[in-house]
Design a protein around this motif. Structure first.
Motif, PDB file in Angstrom:
ATOM      1  N   TRP A   4       0.859  -1.178   0.000  1.00 31.16           N
ATOM      2  CA  TRP A   4       0.000   0.000   0.000  1.00 31.16           C
ATOM      3  C   TRP A   4       0.895   1.227   0.000  1.00 31.16           C
ATOM      4  CZ3 TRP A   4      -5.369  -0.265   0.249  1.00 31.16           C
ATOM      5  CH2 TRP A   4      -5.842  -1.580   0.266  1.00 31.16           C
ATOM      6  N   ILE A   5       0.499   2.189  -0.758  1.00 30.13           N
ATOM      7  CA  ILE A   5       1.356   3.369  -0.878  1.00 30.13           C
ATOM      8  C   ILE A   5       0.835   4.411   0.103  1.00 30.13           C
ATOM      9  CG2 ILE A   5       2.245   5.097  -2.441  1.00 30.13           C
ATOM     10  CD1 ILE A   5       1.166   3.046  -4.670  1.00 30.13           C
ATOM     11  N   ARG A   6       1.598   4.609   1.182  1.00 32.58           N
ATOM     12  CA  ARG A   6       1.082   5.424   2.268  1.00 32.58           C
ATOM     13  C   ARG A   6       0.925   6.898   1.895  1.00 32.58           C
ATOM     14  NH1 ARG A   6      -0.101   2.408   5.972  1.00 32.58           N
ATOM     15  NH2 ARG A   6      -0.995   4.217   6.934  1.00 32.58           N
ATOM     16  N   VAL A   8       0.190   8.172  -0.862  1.00 33.00           N
ATOM     17  CA  VAL A   8      -1.012   8.331  -1.672  1.00 33.00           C
ATOM     18  C   VAL A   8      -2.233   8.386  -0.763  1.00 33.00           C
ATOM     19  CG1 VAL A   8      -2.496   7.195  -3.335  1.00 33.00           C
ATOM     20  CG2 VAL A   8      -0.034   7.246  -3.685  1.00 33.00           C
ATOM     21  N   VAL A   9      -2.213   7.540   0.254  1.00 33.52           N
ATOM     22  CA  VAL A   9      -3.345   7.498   1.175  1.00 33.52           C
ATOM     23  C   VAL A   9      -3.543   8.865   1.816  1.00 33.52           C
ATOM     24  CG1 VAL A   9      -4.209   6.489   3.302  1.00 33.52           C
ATOM     25  CG2 VAL A   9      -3.071   5.056   1.616  1.00 33.52           C
ATOM     26  N   ALA A 278      -4.208   9.071   8.941  1.00 31.31           N
ATOM     27  CA  ALA A 278      -3.957   7.800   8.252  1.00 31.31           C
ATOM     28  C   ALA A 278      -2.999   6.956   9.080  1.00 31.31           C
ATOM     29  CB  ALA A 278      -3.399   8.068   6.858  1.00 31.31           C
TER      30      ALA A 278
END
Lengths: 699, 196
Positions: A4-6, A8-9, A278
């Motif tokens: 998961w690309i943090r 981006v989140v 996040a």
């Protein structure tokens, strides 16, 4: 496996939180940075709590304004302007001014009734923008709205007529000259006095992002026309474009002669960029039926092993075990936090960690957050509730209702591995200086080396040294004109000579002398300009909205080089302080006592506090120093801002960006800057603040 | 005189950066050994994120699946009840109705409640009226296999939006694939059972 690309989140979740969703019509910001048209006011407001920075420029004039929508109807602005070829003072002028706008009638979209507001400009400064107004705005449909108002003072420069308020009292008909003195005082004798004049305009919201404005300005620019620029016409036209949510760009054609530009950057503490955060997922609650490997009781497993398990589970959650004790079916855990923005989340993550580390026969967890060896609330949770509520739609309030909050009375029971502790950090720093007329913005950047040694609970020896790498704070050569003891106004000499500088080197002791009482003794080099001894006592019941404190210090002024020497001046200074969390988002503080220059007086502070930790506030200090002796500004005052970094990045973090902004730093009403004052240290450990942040318990 | 303007903006920007340099990550690993024989593939198109997740905890009928970099997805009998690590997370949910609908229960309107947290860290709720709006048999492709499944569509509405969750269950009632709505900013997530 793909990850998961943090980042981006964070961007994706944060971006959408900038947006405003409001059904009520909103004003734009005018060139003065307060709600209005182009140069004129309007009656509408901005969304509650919006904090905006507006910068505008046209021929020889720039205005930089911070505006806060203090309440849904009330906004306040602080402005720093620069005018070249200003006629009244001659030459270049740097000026600070305040504005207030209050909307006292709301627009009714179903009748003719417009929004109506009243406003005051530059009532606290040198008065170059001094004006008052009453203004009405009505939305007509198709994105068109009209504004009309009556102005006094500067807003009555064009087409002025006899003041209609003269019917009430003849004294309204003439506007007395003001004696600005040192500035900074409110001169009510001018309010709504003298000639009045009409102003107005039309706005057209052509698309969601694009708006056009035409206005008739009643400002004749008495001190600028003919020197700073040529004022040829009362009509202004403008266009504004919302580049992104929170960023608005504008261009104007002003007074028939000049083009102007403006930009506004707005944010709302209620919906900061980081959104709800996040944070990486917490450890899931481990139900007892799946946790047989943890053993049945603390006795059967052995306290040492349970302690090690808890330590490991907390470490995986980004927390530190401070103390541990077990009795029968309950455990008590003291925990320290260097990861999360609020204590509710610390309690929640600790509870999750305990379900993963404590034998299954234990059904009650008491969690005690500890800061500087001080404990506030002890939060007791039922293990079964954690298992039951984890996925409940109303888990936040259900768990708050079922938790019990008590004042932690017992002595701390630190684990053997906790003390002594040595820790150090090397980090960059940035130190700005604003509003020097020679250069309104100066800044230094450098490295700070800090270290702490904690030999036992509540004891700490700590220090910090700074080495400048680049910057221009040392370029300030303006000598202090103060007739008081120069306790603060020699700041530029400290900046020039302190390289490297020991900004703090102290021994401190934090303790609880009795129920609801907290104490602090700090001795050493307390701050860059003073060293000595500082003592404090605070009364704050764990569930109380009130607190009382007393602080007594004996300090000596430090040498300019900020190493180990002292200057001759020494003083006893201290305050009695009252704190009140009003419960409606506002927080008040009153300090009464003796200040650094030996002056006696009172500081009043009012903050609007948001439950995510943002604070926007103002303070003012009045002492027995006369306005003339105080010098420019007449008395000490300023604005202060506090922004938790986590609300901006969306990542967990305990750091806060704090900034206190004074229009001018003088020597009257100056307080010692000792760190870790008790109220803010202890407050986050108490029930009201745990309650405010409880949404993060399950985050 | 734009210089003061730019300088103030720059100062504000730099002061944020100075603080950012001290950022600490909340790095964590999983305590419990996951049952690695099971996995799901999860993707969230709005976040451009995709990854495999393995079970990390079971509480009652809820299973929590965790990705390698610590995002979690909790499902009650295949229906999403909670997420973490996505930002605008689903904090908790009452999905009794959705479970009934997705297992072929009655097709009447019934409430669903989702819990969220706002930027001021306060809880708020979104309620929906939901019902099973379509059911059909379908062959689902999972990796290199094709599985017979029942496709159930659930439609949920409230005054602000309409969402459509789609569930595919195999003959044993196991959710083999789904598309489910999480939150305003996360939008829909998609899950696929990994069959080995």
């Amino acid at each position: 496996m793909r990850y998961w690309i943090r980042s981006v989140v964070v961007i994706a979740s944060g971006g959408l939180f900038l947006g405003q969703s409001s059904a009520e019509p909103l004003a734009g910001y005018n060139t003065y940075g307060y709600p209005g048209l182009i140069d004129m006011p309007s009656a509408l407001s901005r969304p509650d709590a919006e904090l905006a920075f507006t910068s505008s420029y046209f021929k020889n004039q720039s205005r930089n304004t911070i505006t806060f929508q203090i309440l849904p109807r009330l906004s306040g602005s602080f402005r720093y302007s620069n005018i070249n070829n200003f006629r009244r003072e001659g030459g270049e002028l740097f000026d600070r001014s305040f504005s207030l706008q209050y909307r006292f009638i709301d627009e009714n979209p179903n009748s003719w009734r417009p929004a109506v507001a009243v406003g005051l400009n530059d009532f606290l400064g040198t008065g170059i923008y001094s004006s008052e107004y009453i203004v009405a705005t009505k939305t007509l449909g198709h994105g068109v709205r009209v504004t009309g108002g009556l102005g006094w003072g500067r807003l009555a420069g064009v087409g002025g007529f006899d003041n209609p308020l003269g019917f009430i009292d003849q004294r309204f008909e003439t506007r007395p000259d003001i004696d600005v003195g040192q500035g900074g005082t409110v001169d009510t004798s001018q309010f709504f006095r003298g000639d009045a004049a009409f102003f107005g305009g039309v706005e057209w919201q052509a698309t969601d992002k694009l708006a056009f404005t035409l206005e008739y300005s009643s400002d004749d620019y008495p001190y600028e026309d003919g020197s700073a620029f040529e004022r040829k016409s009362p009509y202004n036209i403008g266009v504004s474009y919302q580049y992104r949510p929170g960023i608005t760009l504008g261009a104007h054609y002003l007074y028939g002669s000049e083009f102007g530009v403006q930009a506004t950057f707005a944010t709302n503490p209620k919906s900061p960029r980081g959104g709800p955060g996040a944070d990486r997922a917490p450890m899931p609650v481990l139900p007892r039926r799946s946790a047989e490997s943890l053993g049945w009781s603390v006795e059967s497993v052995g306290e040492d092993r349970v302690e090690t398990n808890i330590r490991n589970a907390l470490a995986q959650s980004g927390l530190t075990l401070h103390g541990f004790s077990a009795s029968g079916r309950s455990v008590r855990v003291e925990v320290e936090n260097a990861t999360y923005p609020n204590m509710a989340q610390v309690v929640g993550r600790t509870a999750r960690a305990l379900t993963n580390s404590v034998p299954t026969g234990v059904d009650t967890f008491t969690i005690v957050p500890v800061v500087k060896g001080l404990a506030g609330a002890a939060v007791t949770l039922n293990r079964g509730d954690l298992e039951e509520l984890e996925y409940n739609y109303d888990n936040s309030w259900s768990s708050f209702a079922r938790a019990s909050f008590e004042s932690d009375t017992g002595p701390l029971t630190p684990i053997a591995a906790r003390y002594p502790l040595f820790d150090w950090q090397l980090r960059p720093y940035l130190s700005p200086s604003l509003f020097d007329p020679d250069d309104p913005v100066r800044v230094d950047v450098g490295l700070e080396l800090a270290a702490q040694y904690q030999p036992a609970p509540g004891f700490e020896i700590r220090g910090a040294v700074r080495k400048k790498l680049a910057g221009n704070l040392d370029e300030s050569t303006r000598e202090s004109t103060s007739v008081l003891e120069k306790v603060r106004s020699d700041f530029n000499i400290y900046e020039r000579e302190g390289d490297p500088a020991i900004t703090e080197l102290v021994a401190a002791y934090y303790f609880k002398p009795g129920d609801d009482l907290y104490g602090r003794v700090t001795a050493g080099y307390l701050e860059p300009m003073f060293g000595g001894i500082s003592t404090e006592l605070l009364w704050k019941p764990v569930d109380s909205q009130f607190a009382l404190g007393a602080e007594l210090n004996y300090v000596k002024q430090r040498d300019f080089d900020q190493l180990f020497g002292f200057r001759d001046y020494e003083v006893a200074t201290g305050h009695v302080s009252g704190y009140w969390d009003m419960g409606n988002g506002f927080h008040g503080q009153v300090d009464v006592g003796r200040y650094l220059a030996g002056d006696w007086g009172t500081t009043l502070t009012l903050d609007r506090e948001f439950k995510n930790g943002w604070k926007v506030g103002a303070f003012a200090t009045f002492t027995d120093v006369s306005f003339d002796d105080f010098g420019e500004g007449s008395f000490d005052k300023g604005l202060r801002f506090e922004i938790p970094i986590s609300t901006v990045t969306g990542q967990p973090n305990t750091e806060k960006l704090s900034y206190t902004m004074r229009p001018v730093q003088r020597d009257g009403g100056a307080r010692l800057n000792v760190s870790d004052r008790l109220y803010e240290t202890v407050r986050e450990l108490h029930t009201p603040q745990l309650n405010d942040g409880w949404g993060r318990f399950w985050k | 005189m734009m210089r003061p303007v730019l300088a103030i903006a720059l100062t504000t920007f730099l002061s944020s950066c100075a603080q950012l340099a001290g950022l600490v990550g909340g790095g964590q690993t999983i305590l419990i050994e996951p049952d690695v024989s099971e996995a799901i593939l999860v993707s969230v198109p709005a976040l451009r994120a995709q990854g495999y997740a393995v079970p990390s905890a079971r509480v009652g009928s809820v299973t929590t699946w965790r990705t390698a970099d610590s995002a979690t997805f909790s499902f009650d009998r295949g229906v999403i009840v909670s997420t973490r690590g996505l930002g605008d997370d689903l904090m908790g949910a009452d999905v009794r109705q959705s479970i009934a609908a997705s297992t072929g229960g009655a097709g009447d309107w019934a409430p669903r409640i989702n819990g969220y947290m706002n930027g001021e860290y306060q809880s708020y709720f979104m309620t929906f009226q939901c019902r099973r709006s379509a059911t059909q048999s379908e062959q689902v492709v999972l990796g290199d296999r094709t599985v017979a499944a029942t496709r159930i569509t659930e439609t949920c509405v409230n005054d602000e939006r309409q969402i459509e969750n789609i569930y595919w269950r195999n003959g044993n009632g196991v959710m083999v694939k789904s598309r489910q709505w999480v939150s305003s900013n996360v939008g829909y997530m998609e899950t696929e059972r990994v069959i080995r």
